[in-house]
Design a protein around this motif. Structure first.
Motif, PDB file in Angstrom:
ATOM      1  N   CYS A 192      12.631   5.300 -66.888  1.00 52.41           N
ATOM      2  CA  CYS A 192      11.656   6.136 -67.599  1.00 52.41           C
ATOM      3  C   CYS A 192      12.318   7.388 -68.174  1.00 52.41           C
ATOM      4  N   HIS A 193      13.253   7.970 -67.400  1.00 53.21           N
ATOM      5  CA  HIS A 193      13.947   9.166 -67.875  1.00 53.21           C
ATOM      6  C   HIS A 193      14.815   8.845 -69.093  1.00 53.21           C
ATOM      7  N   ASN A 244      12.753   8.318 -72.206  1.00 55.24           N
ATOM      8  CA  ASN A 244      12.210   9.578 -72.702  1.00 55.24           C
ATOM      9  C   ASN A 244      13.251  10.374 -73.479  1.00 55.24           C
ATOM     10  N   ASN A 301      12.521   9.527 -77.120  1.00 56.76           N
ATOM     11  CA  ASN A 301      11.341  10.389 -77.126  1.00 56.76           C
ATOM     12  C   ASN A 301      10.065   9.560 -76.923  1.00 56.76           C
ATOM     13  N   CYS A 302      10.150   8.599 -76.020  1.00 56.88           N
ATOM     14  CA  CYS A 302       9.016   7.738 -75.663  1.00 56.88           C
ATOM     15  C   CYS A 302       8.654   7.966 -74.198  1.00 56.88           C
ATOM     16  N   THR A 303       7.398   7.770 -73.891  1.00 61.16           N
ATOM     17  CA  THR A 303       6.955   7.758 -72.508  1.00 61.16           C
ATOM     18  C   THR A 303       6.854   6.312 -72.050  1.00 61.16           C
ATOM     19  N   GLN A 340       3.039  17.352 -66.955  1.00 58.13           N
ATOM     20  CA  GLN A 340       2.927  16.307 -67.967  1.00 58.13           C
ATOM     21  C   GLN A 340       2.461  14.994 -67.344  1.00 58.13           C
ATOM     22  N   SER A 397       4.574   6.506 -78.056  1.00 61.14           N
ATOM     23  CA  SER A 397       5.347   7.402 -78.912  1.00 61.14           C
ATOM     24  C   SER A 397       4.586   7.635 -80.220  1.00 61.14           C
ATOM     25  N   SER A 455      20.728   6.892 -67.462  1.00 61.18           N
ATOM     26  CA  SER A 455      19.964   8.087 -67.114  1.00 61.18           C
ATOM     27  C   SER A 455      20.884   9.252 -66.778  1.00 61.18           C
TER      28      SER A 455
END
Length: 678
Positions: A27-28, A31, A35-37, A104, A483, A564
């Protein structure tokens, strides 16, 4: 495009298992790189290894005690976005803009109403001061209230002086939380390690302040007797610090008991309890380790070799008799390894291997645990036919249970590759420790899957066909990307496909490998041990990266962890470069507070100025960016002054200023009293 786009990628079980092991790193990386969750769905249900991601973390109660008032205080390892209490505490900033870290995560899980409620508070009352807290409805979170508390924000690696100055503000923040709990008649509240994440407050001091504030509030204000205060974090270091702090104030947990006292009857066997590694048979069972009838029993002890310390060791001492302590006391000085051997004495075994490990937070702890298990297996194979291990490291040493299951099973698997003699290995789990049993079962289940299908034939593209209808898609394991950019979603999807594609070798090309620090290299060594892979760094002809070889699923997991880690190195490099470049152009300083003139603080103030902020607060000081005045908590004023750094600028620096700092030129010209020519 302004609205967020979303795409969901179905996962087959092998892919879900990989992401369950390294979901936090995945996930990190997504991101930072795109720039995506990324949100993992139904990964745990896929029969995976377990994970410390917010989507799949299991709630684990580590400590509990009841105060004289009847209030229960407990320590939990869990994801706050899923923790079921009356109220959860959010680590907020003064503007209640929930754009990073825990804030967040809670805002994303709770839905847009949380930010809407927060904006309404700011519009009506203004900013929330450091040390204060407000509460709103919790939106879609599994609780009624969310308490937004603003803790102090420190600089990275704060000095003792800076921490001491901020400590009263953290005390005030916790006190504000507890007053809201009391006034709103809240029955249970989950409090994280406030300010210790993005705000850089030292974790140990944070834990001490939180626990002492609760104690003082209970003594002088008095809670209701039916209240439950939970100290909840999802990272192991914070959980350990909370445990340490509560034990220092209130002693041992009321949920702990004797090791063998709860063991009744014969050994119980689980459904996924047996696996054959060539000549080594691994058996999983529940029971008391001291009752095992095998050639060798493994014990876990302190470095002092005091068998009365620790639940397992104490149970073995009580069964074996005092002579076992006398023997190990005589032999410990002549043994330089982490495994001390004694006779079985009154135990039903020929020998006892007493192992010495270190706490999880220490460097190389995971490798030492792996080496200890490997050494016990090697010794046993030289003259014995059976050996029984407890779950080593999950008590005071602080290892995660999924880590212990993985490391111990990896050690058995690797040992079996070169072992030519038959050996029966037993993992014996304390009967009430269901989570430990589940961790071992999942590990063994995945070993069986890998044995049947060593190469996963389903790739990401094939797995998309599994989601033929929406209902099935929401029930099966998947990863969801969010995103504002369709291009970012496409790239994130493509990267994920490559990372989860079965391969026994993977190369990550990234020149930021040269910025990896000592801790990073220690972590790479531990990854090699835990995942049984080979990791090699390279930097040739101006191009660097890392190559990973090994079992395909382990290679994918290691590659995601490395990605990561490289993203963190890249983020830190970018921050340092931006900070130094700003410092080479303009510096903020204060003649009355000389310690403030640092690149870090100067960059923060310059960026706040360029953003058009009128004021900026840090620690106990408030800066008026318009009048250039500084005011501390005691009302004392000091005059700020901007210093221009006259240097020969490189073309790269000039380009950076022209592209990113154009508003800053106006300020520089005002300070200098003349136009600046680039």
């Amino acid at each position: 495009m302004s609205d967020k786009e979303q795409v969901r990628i179905p996962l087959v079980s092998e892919q879900a298992a990989i992401l369950a092991r390294c979901g936090e790193a995945f996930c990190h990386a997504v991101n930072v790189k795109f720039n995506c969750t990324a949100i993992l769905r139904n990964v745990e249900e896929a029969g995976s290894f377990g994970s410390n991601t917010s989507g799949v973390l299991r709630a684990e109660k580590r400590y509990s005690t009841k105060l004289s008032s009847g209030v229960e205080v407990s320590v939990w390892k869990d994801d706050l976005t899923r923790h079921k209490v009356d109220a959860v505490v959010n680590a907020a900033n003064e503007k209640l803009k929930h754009g990073g870290g825990l804030a967040q995560a809670l805002s994303a899980a709770g839905g847009p109403m949380i930010q809407k409620y927060s904006d309404a508070i700011i519009q009506k009352k203004g900013k929330v001061k450091v040390g204060e807290a407000v509460h709103t409805s919790a939106g879609d979170l599994p609780c009624k209230h969310i308490i937004h508390a603003v803790g102090p924000c420190l600089s990275p690696n704060p000095t003792k002086w800076e921490t001491d100055q901020a400590a009263p503000l953290l005390y005030n923040a916790i006190n504000s939380i507890l007053r809201i709990v009391l006034n709103e008649n809240i029955s249970s509240v989950a409090i994280p390690a406030l300010s210790s994440g993005l705000f850089h407050f030292p974790r140990d001091r944070c834990a001490d302040i939180i626990v002492k504030t609760i104690k003082q509030f209970d003594e002088f204000t008095r809670f209701r007797s039916n209240l439950e205060i939970r100290l909840v974090n999802n990272d192991e270091p914070s959980v350990q610090e909370m445990e340490r702090a509560v034990k220092a104030i209130w002693g041992q947990s009321s949920i702990s008991g004797t090791y063998s006292g709860a063991v009744q009857g014969s050994m119980a066997f689980s459904s996924n309890s047996r696996f054959q590694f060539r000549n080594v048979t691994l058996q999983l069972k529940t029971g008391a380790i001291e009752e095992e009838k095998v050639d060798v029993i493994v014990n876990t002890i302190s470095a002092e070799c005091n068998l009365s310390m620790g639940l397992i060791s104490k149970a073995i001492l009580n069964k074996a008799g005092s002579k076992i302590q006398d023997e190990i006391s005589r032999r410990k000085h002549s043994n330089s390894t982490n495994v001390h051997v004694t006779k079985g004495h009154n135990l039903n075994c020929e020998a006892v291997y007493h192992t010495v490990c270190i706490v999880r937070s220490e460097p190389m702890a995971t490798q030492i645990l792996y080496d200890v298990v490997s050494e016990c297996l090697r010794k046993a194979s030289m003259g014995y036919k059976s050996i029984s291990f407890p779950a080593i490291g999950t008590g005071n040493l602080g290892f995660k249970k999924c880590e212990v299951a993985r490391i111990m099973t990896d050690a058995v698997a690797y040992f079996a590759k070169n072992n030519t003699k038959k050996l029966d290995v037993n993992f014996v789990v304390y009967p009430k420790d269901k989570e430990m049993m589940e961790a071992f079962e999942k590990e063994m289940k995945m070993r069986k899957i890998a044995a049947k299908s060593p190469v996963v034939h389903n790739d990401m593209e094939t797995s998309f066909a599994f989601a033929t209808n929406e209902t099935a898609a929401h029930k099966m394991p998947s990863v969801e990307f969010n995103s504002v950019s369709r291009e970012a979603l496409r790239e994130a999807k493509e990267w994920t496909t490559n990372m989860l594609k079965p391969s026994d070798i993977m190369t990550i090309k990234n020149n930021h490998v040269i910025y990896l620090g000592q801790d990073d290299h220690a972590y790479l060594l531990s990854l090699q041990t835990m995942l049984n892979v080979r990791i090699e760094e390279f930097f040739r002809k101006g191009k660097g990266g890392i190559t990973i070889t090994g079992n395909p699923s382990n290679v994918s997991c290691a590659a995601i962890e490395v990605e990561s880690m490289l993203c963190r190195a890249q983020e830190e490099f970018a921050r340092a470069e931006e900070r130094d470049m700003l410092y080479s152009v303009v510096r903020w300083s204060c003649k009355d507070v000389p310690w403030i003139q640092t690149p870090e603080i100067s960059a923060v103030l310059e960026k706040a100025y360029l953003a058009g902020n009128k004021n900026h607060e840090f620690n106990t000081h408030k800066v008026n960016l318009m009048t250039k005045n500084l005011i501390d908590d005691y009302g004392k004023k000091a005059i700020w002054k901007g210093h221009v750094c006259w240097v020969v600028l490189s073309p790269l620096t000039i380009h950076f200023i022209q592209e990113h700092l154009r508003p800053g030129l106006i300020m520089l010209e005002k300070i200098c009293g003349k136009p600046l020519m680039l």
